[in-house]
Write an enzyme that holds these catalytic residues in place. Structure first.
Site, PDB file in Angstrom:
ATOM      1  N   LEU A  52       0.818  -1.219   0.000  1.00  0.00           N
ATOM      2  CA  LEU A  52       0.000   0.000   0.000  1.00  0.00           C
ATOM      3  C   LEU A  52       0.844   1.257   0.000  1.00  0.00           C
ATOM      4  O   LEU A  52       0.451   2.286  -0.528  1.00  0.00           O
ATOM      5  CB  LEU A  52      -0.885   0.025   1.252  1.00  0.00           C
ATOM      6  CG  LEU A  52      -1.979  -1.027   1.365  1.00  0.00           C
ATOM      7  CD1 LEU A  52      -2.569  -1.012   2.770  1.00  0.00           C
ATOM      8  CD2 LEU A  52      -3.054  -0.757   0.322  1.00  0.00           C
ATOM      9  N   GLY A  53       1.979   1.191   0.647  1.00  0.00           N
ATOM     10  CA  GLY A  53       2.791   2.399   0.775  1.00  0.00           C
ATOM     11  C   GLY A  53       4.076   2.069   1.517  1.00  0.00           C
ATOM     12  O   GLY A  53       4.351   0.911   1.840  1.00  0.00           O
ATOM     13  N   TRP A  54       4.819   3.093   1.751  1.00  0.00           N
ATOM     14  CA  TRP A  54       6.089   2.888   2.442  1.00  0.00           C
ATOM     15  C   TRP A  54       6.500   4.191   3.109  1.00  0.00           C
ATOM     16  O   TRP A  54       6.002   5.270   2.788  1.00  0.00           O
ATOM     17  CB  TRP A  54       7.168   2.453   1.449  1.00  0.00           C
ATOM     18  CG  TRP A  54       7.422   3.501   0.397  1.00  0.00           C
ATOM     19  CD1 TRP A  54       6.662   3.739  -0.711  1.00  0.00           C
ATOM     20  CD2 TRP A  54       8.462   4.476   0.383  1.00  0.00           C
ATOM     21  NE1 TRP A  54       7.182   4.792  -1.421  1.00  0.00           N
ATOM     22  CE2 TRP A  54       8.287   5.265  -0.773  1.00  0.00           C
ATOM     23  CE3 TRP A  54       9.546   4.742   1.232  1.00  0.00           C
ATOM     24  CZ2 TRP A  54       9.134   6.316  -1.099  1.00  0.00           C
ATOM     25  CZ3 TRP A  54      10.397   5.785   0.901  1.00  0.00           C
ATOM     26  CH2 TRP A  54      10.190   6.559  -0.257  1.00  0.00           C
ATOM     27  N   PHE A  57      10.708   4.009   7.522  1.00  0.00           N
ATOM     28  CA  PHE A  57      10.836   2.984   8.556  1.00  0.00           C
ATOM     29  C   PHE A  57      10.247   1.645   8.171  1.00  0.00           C
ATOM     30  O   PHE A  57      10.529   0.639   8.792  1.00  0.00           O
ATOM     31  CB  PHE A  57      10.069   3.445   9.812  1.00  0.00           C
ATOM     32  CG  PHE A  57      10.717   4.554  10.542  1.00  0.00           C
ATOM     33  CD1 PHE A  57      11.229   5.639   9.882  1.00  0.00           C
ATOM     34  CD2 PHE A  57      10.825   4.499  11.923  1.00  0.00           C
ATOM     35  CE1 PHE A  57      11.833   6.663  10.567  1.00  0.00           C
ATOM     36  CE2 PHE A  57      11.429   5.516  12.612  1.00  0.00           C
ATOM     37  CZ  PHE A  57      11.929   6.604  11.943  1.00  0.00           C
ATOM     38  N   SER A  58       9.394   1.660   7.173  1.00  0.00           N
ATOM     39  CA  SER A  58       8.575   0.465   6.975  1.00  0.00           C
ATOM     40  C   SER A  58       8.009   0.395   5.561  1.00  0.00           C
ATOM     41  O   SER A  58       8.013   1.374   4.823  1.00  0.00           O
ATOM     42  CB  SER A  58       7.388   0.533   7.936  1.00  0.00           C
ATOM     43  OG  SER A  58       6.564   1.640   7.594  1.00  0.00           O
ATOM     44  N   THR A  59       7.513  -0.792   5.225  1.00  0.00           N
ATOM     45  CA  THR A  59       6.594  -0.903   4.098  1.00  0.00           C
ATOM     46  C   THR A  59       5.241  -1.309   4.690  1.00  0.00           C
ATOM     47  O   THR A  59       5.190  -1.976   5.724  1.00  0.00           O
ATOM     48  CB  THR A  59       7.036  -1.975   3.078  1.00  0.00           C
ATOM     49  OG1 THR A  59       7.286  -3.192   3.778  1.00  0.00           O
ATOM     50  CG2 THR A  59       8.283  -1.542   2.331  1.00  0.00           C
ATOM     51  N   VAL A  60       4.170  -0.873   4.047  1.00  0.00           N
ATOM     52  CA  VAL A  60       2.838  -1.179   4.559  1.00  0.00           C
ATOM     53  C   VAL A  60       2.079  -1.965   3.497  1.00  0.00           C
ATOM     54  O   VAL A  60       2.037  -1.566   2.332  1.00  0.00           O
ATOM     55  CB  VAL A  60       2.085   0.111   4.941  1.00  0.00           C
ATOM     56  CG1 VAL A  60       0.678  -0.205   5.419  1.00  0.00           C
ATOM     57  CG2 VAL A  60       2.848   0.868   6.039  1.00  0.00           C
ATOM     58  N   LYS A  75       1.854  -3.130   8.760  1.00  0.00           N
ATOM     59  CA  LYS A  75       3.074  -2.325   8.661  1.00  0.00           C
ATOM     60  C   LYS A  75       4.242  -3.195   9.087  1.00  0.00           C
ATOM     61  O   LYS A  75       4.271  -3.692  10.210  1.00  0.00           O
ATOM     62  CB  LYS A  75       2.932  -1.091   9.571  1.00  0.00           C
ATOM     63  CG  LYS A  75       4.159  -0.202   9.648  1.00  0.00           C
ATOM     64  CD  LYS A  75       3.777   1.155  10.237  1.00  0.00           C
ATOM     65  CE  LYS A  75       4.988   2.006  10.551  1.00  0.00           C
ATOM     66  NZ  LYS A  75       4.628   3.418  10.777  1.00  0.00           N
ATOM     67  N   ASP A 177       4.690  14.889  13.559  1.00  0.00           N
ATOM     68  CA  ASP A 177       5.005  14.743  12.137  1.00  0.00           C
ATOM     69  C   ASP A 177       3.734  14.829  11.293  1.00  0.00           C
ATOM     70  O   ASP A 177       3.528  14.038  10.369  1.00  0.00           O
ATOM     71  CB  ASP A 177       5.751  13.431  11.877  1.00  0.00           C
ATOM     72  CG  ASP A 177       6.476  13.449  10.530  1.00  0.00           C
ATOM     73  OD1 ASP A 177       6.680  14.551   9.964  1.00  0.00           O
ATOM     74  OD2 ASP A 177       6.833  12.363  10.029  1.00  0.00           O
TER      75      ASP A 177
HETATM   76  P1  ADP Z   1       6.518   5.217   8.233  1.00  0.00           P
HETATM   77  O1  ADP Z   1       6.599   5.299   9.728  1.00  0.00           O
HETATM   78  O2  ADP Z   1       7.519   4.252   7.668  1.00  0.00           O
HETATM   79  O3  ADP Z   1       6.511   6.583   7.578  1.00  0.00           O
HETATM   80  P2  ADP Z   1       3.614   5.106   7.834  1.00  0.00           P
HETATM   81  O4  ADP Z   1       2.847   4.641   9.022  1.00  0.00           O
HETATM   82  O5  ADP Z   1       3.608   6.579   7.568  1.00  0.00           O
HETATM   83  O6  ADP Z   1       5.105   4.534   7.901  1.00  0.00           O
HETATM   84  O7  ADP Z   1       3.073   4.346   6.535  1.00  0.00           O
HETATM   85  C1  ADP Z   1       3.695   4.524   5.269  1.00  0.00           C
HETATM   86  C2  ADP Z   1       2.650   4.692   4.171  1.00  0.00           C
HETATM   87  O8  ADP Z   1       1.859   3.489   4.083  1.00  0.00           O
HETATM   88  C3  ADP Z   1       1.632   5.810   4.420  1.00  0.00           C
HETATM   89  O9  ADP Z   1       2.090   7.062   3.958  1.00  0.00           O
HETATM   90  C4  ADP Z   1       0.429   5.284   3.614  1.00  0.00           C
HETATM   91  O10 ADP Z   1       0.610   5.562   2.231  1.00  0.00           O
HETATM   92  C5  ADP Z   1       0.496   3.772   3.805  1.00  0.00           C
HETATM   93  N1  ADP Z   1      -0.326   3.336   4.965  1.00  0.00           N
HETATM   94  C6  ADP Z   1       0.033   3.343   6.261  1.00  0.00           C
HETATM   95  N2  ADP Z   1      -0.946   2.892   7.065  1.00  0.00           N
HETATM   96  C7  ADP Z   1      -1.974   2.581   6.257  1.00  0.00           C
HETATM   97  C8  ADP Z   1      -3.308   2.058   6.472  1.00  0.00           C
HETATM   98  N3  ADP Z   1      -3.738   1.774   7.692  1.00  0.00           N
HETATM   99  N4  ADP Z   1      -4.092   1.869   5.395  1.00  0.00           N
HETATM  100  C9  ADP Z   1      -3.641   2.172   4.143  1.00  0.00           C
HETATM  101  N5  ADP Z   1      -2.411   2.661   3.866  1.00  0.00           N
HETATM  102  C10 ADP Z   1      -1.574   2.864   4.899  1.00  0.00           C
END
Ligand code: ADP
Ligand code: MG
Length: 423
Positions: A52-54, A57-60, A75, A177
């Site tokens: 879904l995203g990244w 710190f992580s990929t989601v 996550k 943030d």
């Molecule tokens: P990081 O701490 O690595 O920045 P985030 O929690 O911001 O991680 O998540 C990274 C990206 O993943 C987000 O910007 C979003 O695009 C996607 N994402 C995170 N949580 C969700 C969720 N619950 N549902 C859908 N997409 C999500």
């Protein structure tokens, strides 16, 4: 995330950018976990569907919960110790947030579960949350950075303020943030991307065809998209009249029918209001002046970021985009930009930080940027963004108090919810 020392807890600002992915570089020992559709987690309960995203710190991933038969977000944190600690801290905060909001009505991401996953790159802390839609950054870009219209901005503001008020007043958490990437719509912009609305059949096993499709879209699709975007960028720079496909792509998109309910996510940098440190927080463009000059921060620093984000939703452009310039740092340029839009910083505030002497002389003037070009917010809205005078007046009346240089003077989230502009 205070574990990363000075500056380390600031996000890059480029996370989650649409046509950039996380790159292969992060997939190594201590880094991201390379998941594939069909991979199972937590003893088989959760099955990875698509990324879904990244973030840094992580990929989601979109995942399917085979116990409760529903889609969730998974996550997967990078595995190095500092990242793992940051994820445990995030779990602690998300647990407190969930405990205080049993009906999940406070517009903050809901924690469902957490566990550790061992992979070739190490042990990854995993956080399971409700599945949400696109970020506000995607929404801004979806509308081609033109601003989404004030009535939509108001609706989003109300959602975000309910979340902030809950975090600040009831739980005692500073997000630190807040920015468009970290606020997600509850639904996806494109209904076909929503696994529930589109009736997606969950992938339950890894097959040959899904083996290497870690990306949301394929490489060739991505190349086509990028080429189309570049073509449009070129054309609009030349300001020629558009025709055909390019004109179609330039047109504002119809945002009607997109649900604007949204939630605050990413507590990887958040902290307890009672324990805040004096370190550097926030992503550059959304950073409050007290953070730059080092005079300590509180809940009101989130309010500053909120105002910057609101401006961006309304105009499609960031409020402050500082750069390093000849003989001056990004910080000084940032302070100069703030003063050009908001007026001179009171001397008392300018001199109150551990870094004040680096930037200001004893009269409270910037040492290296001597000539400021004042352009007040309300005029910027009219002259640069073509707001009507009453629109600009109403919007500036809402934003200006939140952008007060004196943090204690800023309205709280609860105060903002009562502002006539929102009602
Ligand atoms: P990081 O701490 O690595 O920045 P985030 O929690 O911001 O991680 O998540 C990274 C990206 O993943 C987000 O910007 C979003 O695009 C996607 N994402 C995170 N949580 C969700 C969720 N619950 N549902 C859908 N997409 C999500
Ligand atoms: Mg993030």
């Amino acid at each position: 995330m205070a574990f990363f020392g000075n500056g380390g807890n600031c996000s890059s600002g480029s996370e989650g950018e649409e046509d950039e992915d996380e790159g292969m570089e992060g997939y190594r020992k201590g880094g991201y976990h390379a998941a594939r559709p069909g991979d199972r987690f937590a003893g088989g309960r959760f099955v990875a569907q698509r990324k879904l995203g990244w973030g840094n710190f992580s990929t989601v991933w979109l995942a399917y919960d085979t116990h409760l038969n529903r889609f969730v977000a998974l996550k997967i944190q990078k595995s190095a110790r500092d990242y793992a600690q940051a994820a445990l801290h995030e779990i602690e905060l998300l647990s407190a947030i969930a405990k205080g909001d049993p009906t999940n009505s406070k517009n903050v991401l809901q924690l469902l579960d957490n566990f550790k996953h061992a992979g070739p790159n190490g042990q990854h802390v995993c956080i399971v949350t409700e599945f949400l839609g696109d970020s506000l950054l995607r929404l801004i870009r979806y509308n081609r950075n033109k601003g989404i219209g004030l009535s939509r901005v108001k609706e989003i503001c109300r959602s975000v303020l309910v979340g902030l008020d809950y975090l600040h007043r009831e739980i005692g958490i500073i997000h630190t943030d807040l920015k468009p990437e970290n606020v997600l719509l509850v639904s996806t912009i494109n209904p076909s991307k929503d696994p529930v609305r589109s009736g997606l059949t969950p992938i339950l096993e890894r097959t040959v065809s899904n083996q290497y499709s870690g990306s949301v879209i394929s490489f060739s699709e991505k190349m086509l998209k990028m080429r189309a975007r570049r073509a449009v960028a070129k054309i609009s720079r030349r300001r020629v009249s558009l025709g055909g496909v390019a004109a179609e792509m330039e047109k504002e998109r119809n945002l009607d029918g997109i649900s604007l309910k949204c939630k605050i996510v990413d507590f990887g940098n958040a902290c307890w209001g009672s324990q805040q440190l004096a370190g550097e927080i926030q992503t550059r463009q959304y950073r409050a002046p007290e953070v730059i000059i080092g005079s300590g921060y509180s809940y009101s620093a989130d309010m500053w970021s909120f105002a910057c984000m609101t401006f961006e939703l309304a105009t499609g452009e960031v409020l402050f985009a500082p750069k390093t310039c000849q003989g001056c740092s990004e910080d000084e340029d940032h302070l100069a930009l703030m003063m050009e839009t908001l007026g001179k910083m009171p001397k008392k505030i300018a001199s109150s930080g551990t870094r004040s002497k680096e930037y200001f002389d004893r009269h409270g003037d910037l040492k290296r940027i001597r000539r400021l070009k004042f352009w007040p917010l309300e005029l910027v809205l009219v002259q640069r963004y073509n707001f009507t005078e009453p629109e600009a007046h109403g919007f500036a009346d809402f934003l200006r108090p939140i952008l007060d240089f004196t943090p204690e003077n800023r309205p709280t989230a609860a105060d903002c919810l009562k502002h006539p502009w929102l009602n």
